[in-house]
Design a protein around this motif. Structure first.
Motif, PDB file in Angstrom:
ATOM      1  N   ILE A   1       0.843  -1.194   0.000  1.00  0.00           N
ATOM      2  CA  ILE A   1       0.000   0.000   0.000  1.00  0.00           C
ATOM      3  C   ILE A   1       0.880   1.245   0.000  1.00  0.00           C
ATOM      4  N   ARG A   2       1.951   1.202   0.771  1.00  0.00           N
ATOM      5  CA  ARG A   2       2.881   2.345   0.797  1.00  0.00           C
ATOM      6  C   ARG A   2       3.429   2.597  -0.603  1.00  0.00           C
ATOM      7  N   GLN A   3       3.773   1.530  -1.293  1.00  0.00           N
ATOM      8  CA  GLN A   3       4.312   1.675  -2.640  1.00  0.00           C
ATOM      9  C   GLN A   3       3.240   2.155  -3.607  1.00  0.00           C
ATOM     10  N   GLY A   4       2.064   1.577  -3.534  1.00  0.00           N
ATOM     11  CA  GLY A   4       0.982   1.934  -4.461  1.00  0.00           C
ATOM     12  C   GLY A   4       0.497   3.361  -4.292  1.00  0.00           C
ATOM     13  N   LEU A   5       0.571   3.870  -3.083  1.00  0.00           N
ATOM     14  CA  LEU A   5       0.073   5.214  -2.792  1.00  0.00           C
ATOM     15  C   LEU A   5       1.203   6.195  -2.477  1.00  0.00           C
ATOM     16  N   ALA A   6       2.426   5.864  -2.854  1.00  0.00           N
ATOM     17  CA  ALA A   6       3.598   6.670  -2.486  1.00  0.00           C
ATOM     18  C   ALA A   6       3.431   8.145  -2.825  1.00  0.00           C
ATOM     19  N   GLY A   7       3.068   8.457  -4.043  1.00  0.00           N
ATOM     20  CA  GLY A   7       2.923   9.856  -4.444  1.00  0.00           C
ATOM     21  C   GLY A   7       1.857  10.575  -3.638  1.00  0.00           C
ATOM     22  N   TRP A   8       0.723   9.949  -3.482  1.00  0.00           N
ATOM     23  CA  TRP A   8      -0.364  10.565  -2.722  1.00  0.00           C
ATOM     24  C   TRP A   8       0.021  10.748  -1.255  1.00  0.00           C
ATOM     25  N   ILE A   9       0.597   9.709  -0.654  1.00  0.00           N
ATOM     26  CA  ILE A   9       0.985   9.755   0.765  1.00  0.00           C
ATOM     27  C   ILE A   9       1.970  10.893   1.012  1.00  0.00           C
ATOM     28  N   GLU A  10       2.958  11.023   0.150  1.00  0.00           N
ATOM     29  CA  GLU A  10       3.996  12.040   0.344  1.00  0.00           C
ATOM     30  C   GLU A  10       3.488  13.455   0.104  1.00  0.00           C
ATOM     31  N   ALA A  11       2.361  13.585  -0.580  1.00  0.00           N
ATOM     32  CA  ALA A  11       1.811  14.918  -0.862  1.00  0.00           C
ATOM     33  C   ALA A  11       0.879  15.415   0.248  1.00  0.00           C
ATOM     34  N   GLN A  12       0.603  14.589   1.257  1.00  0.00           N
ATOM     35  CA  GLN A  12      -0.353  14.961   2.306  1.00  0.00           C
ATOM     36  C   GLN A  12       0.327  15.704   3.457  1.00  0.00           C
ATOM     37  N   ASP A  13      -0.470  16.519   4.135  1.00  0.00           N
ATOM     38  CA  ASP A  13      -0.003  17.260   5.311  1.00  0.00           C
ATOM     39  C   ASP A  13      -0.362  16.440   6.563  1.00  0.00           C
ATOM     40  N   TRP A  14       0.477  15.481   6.883  1.00  0.00           N
ATOM     41  CA  TRP A  14       0.188  14.562   7.987  1.00  0.00           C
ATOM     42  C   TRP A  14       0.297  15.250   9.343  1.00  0.00           C
ATOM     43  N   GLU A  15       1.091  16.287   9.438  1.00  0.00           N
ATOM     44  CA  GLU A  15       1.232  17.019  10.699  1.00  0.00           C
ATOM     45  C   GLU A  15      -0.111  17.618  11.127  1.00  0.00           C
ATOM     46  N   SER A  16      -0.873  18.134  10.175  1.00  0.00           N
ATOM     47  CA  SER A  16      -2.193  18.701  10.496  1.00  0.00           C
ATOM     48  C   SER A  16      -3.135  17.618  11.007  1.00  0.00           C
ATOM     49  N   ALA A  17      -3.047  16.447  10.398  1.00  0.00           N
ATOM     50  CA  ALA A  17      -3.937  15.344  10.789  1.00  0.00           C
ATOM     51  C   ALA A  17      -3.637  14.855  12.199  1.00  0.00           C
ATOM     52  N   VAL A  18      -2.382  14.947  12.602  1.00  0.00           N
ATOM     53  CA  VAL A  18      -2.006  14.492  13.942  1.00  0.00           C
ATOM     54  C   VAL A  18      -2.706  15.324  15.015  1.00  0.00           C
ATOM     55  N   ASN A  19      -2.877  16.609  14.744  1.00  0.00           N
ATOM     56  CA  ASN A  19      -3.438  17.520  15.741  1.00  0.00           C
ATOM     57  C   ASN A  19      -4.925  17.804  15.572  1.00  0.00           C
ATOM     58  N   ASP A  20      -5.542  17.254  14.548  1.00  0.00           N
ATOM     59  CA  ASP A  20      -6.940  17.562  14.266  1.00  0.00           C
ATOM     60  C   ASP A  20      -7.675  16.279  13.884  1.00  0.00           C
ATOM     61  N   GLU A  21      -8.536  15.806  14.780  1.00  0.00           N
ATOM     62  CA  GLU A  21      -9.218  14.532  14.568  1.00  0.00           C
ATOM     63  C   GLU A  21     -10.108  14.551  13.332  1.00  0.00           C
ATOM     64  N   SER A  22     -10.799  15.657  13.093  1.00  0.00           N
ATOM     65  CA  SER A  22     -11.671  15.715  11.912  1.00  0.00           C
ATOM     66  C   SER A  22     -10.840  15.685  10.629  1.00  0.00           C
ATOM     67  N   MET A  23      -9.694  16.354  10.644  1.00  0.00           N
ATOM     68  CA  MET A  23      -8.793  16.330   9.484  1.00  0.00           C
ATOM     69  C   MET A  23      -8.257  14.910   9.268  1.00  0.00           C
ATOM     70  N   ALA A  24      -7.918  14.237  10.334  1.00  0.00           N
ATOM     71  CA  ALA A  24      -7.429  12.857  10.228  1.00  0.00           C
ATOM     72  C   ALA A  24      -8.501  11.954   9.634  1.00  0.00           C
ATOM     73  N   SER A  25      -9.734  12.173  10.040  1.00  0.00           N
ATOM     74  CA  SER A  25     -10.843  11.374   9.518  1.00  0.00           C
ATOM     75  C   SER A  25     -11.024  11.600   8.021  1.00  0.00           C
ATOM     76  N   VAL A  26     -10.940  12.852   7.601  1.00  0.00           N
ATOM     77  CA  VAL A  26     -11.051  13.179   6.169  1.00  0.00           C
ATOM     78  C   VAL A  26      -9.901  12.539   5.394  1.00  0.00           C
ATOM     79  N   MET A  27      -8.713  12.620   5.948  1.00  0.00           N
ATOM     80  CA  MET A  27      -7.547  12.054   5.261  1.00  0.00           C
ATOM     81  C   MET A  27      -7.648  10.530   5.169  1.00  0.00           C
ATOM     82  N   PHE A  28      -8.188   9.917   6.208  1.00  0.00           N
ATOM     83  CA  PHE A  28      -8.367   8.457   6.167  1.00  0.00           C
ATOM     84  C   PHE A  28      -9.369   8.078   5.077  1.00  0.00           C
ATOM     85  N   THR A  29     -10.456   8.838   4.990  1.00  0.00           N
ATOM     86  CA  THR A  29     -11.446   8.588   3.936  1.00  0.00           C
ATOM     87  C   THR A  29     -10.807   8.763   2.567  1.00  0.00           C
ATOM     88  N   ASN A  30      -9.992   9.801   2.420  1.00  0.00           N
ATOM     89  CA  ASN A  30      -9.281  10.024   1.156  1.00  0.00           C
ATOM     90  C   ASN A  30      -8.305   8.885   0.863  1.00  0.00           C
TER      91      ASN A  30
END
Length: 161
Positions: free
Chosen positions: A30-59
């Motif tokens: 999965i890491r390999q298949g989604l490498a470009g998408w994963i690296e383009a995300q702002d994961w720091e924001s998701a760590v501090n914001d549960e609703s943002m994390a939920s949206v990112m998980f859905t994405n």
């Protein structure tokens, strides 16, 4: 060059260490298949914001579905489907556990409020009982005083006649 491509160019002994980082929770495919998408995300924001994390998980799930549908290798597509189902099941379980925890908190709060209401009612009842007893005592005292005054008046009247 993407981080994932840089990792793939590491020496074999280092790649083995990378292999230990990935497990069934988030497999390397999965890491390999989604490498470009994963690296383009702002994961720091998701760590501090549960609703943002939920949206990112859905994405993430949407992206996984997209990659899976485009995969030509039947076995790889099958494995991705299983991984996607596992991720969905984990999310459902976590949501259910969170809801159970919230329900427990709500029940405890309701019980606490009920106990406080009962205690307030008992306190009010005790106050009312004390007030009634005080009123009865005052009434009894008044009755005794009236009787004593009546008796004195009768005695005085006899003495005067």
């Amino acid at each position: 060059m993407s981080q994932w491509k840089q990792i793939q160019q590491l020496e074999m002994r280092l790649l083995e260490q990378v292999d230990y980082l990935y497990d069934d929770n988030f497999p390397m495919d999965i890491r390999q298949g989604l490498a470009g998408w994963i690296e383009a995300q702002d994961w720091e924001s998701a760590v501090n914001d549960e609703s943002m994390a939920s949206v990112m998980f859905t994405n993430l799930q949407t992206q996984l579905e997209k990659v899976r549908s485009q995969e030509q290798n039947f076995l790889q597509r099958h494995n991705m489907k299983i991984i996607q189902q596992q991720l969905q099941n984990k999310t459902k379980t976590q949501t259910q556990n969170k809801n159970k925890t919230q329900n427990n908190i709500d029940t405890k709060t309701q019980n606490k409020n009920k106990t406080q209401t009962q205690n307030n009612s008992k306190t009010q009842s005790n106050f009312d009982t004390k007030t009634q007893n005080k009123t009865k005592t005052q009434t009894n005292t008044d009755t005794k005083t009236q009787a004593q005054n009546k008796s004195k008046t009768q005695t005085n009247n006899r003495n005067n006649t």
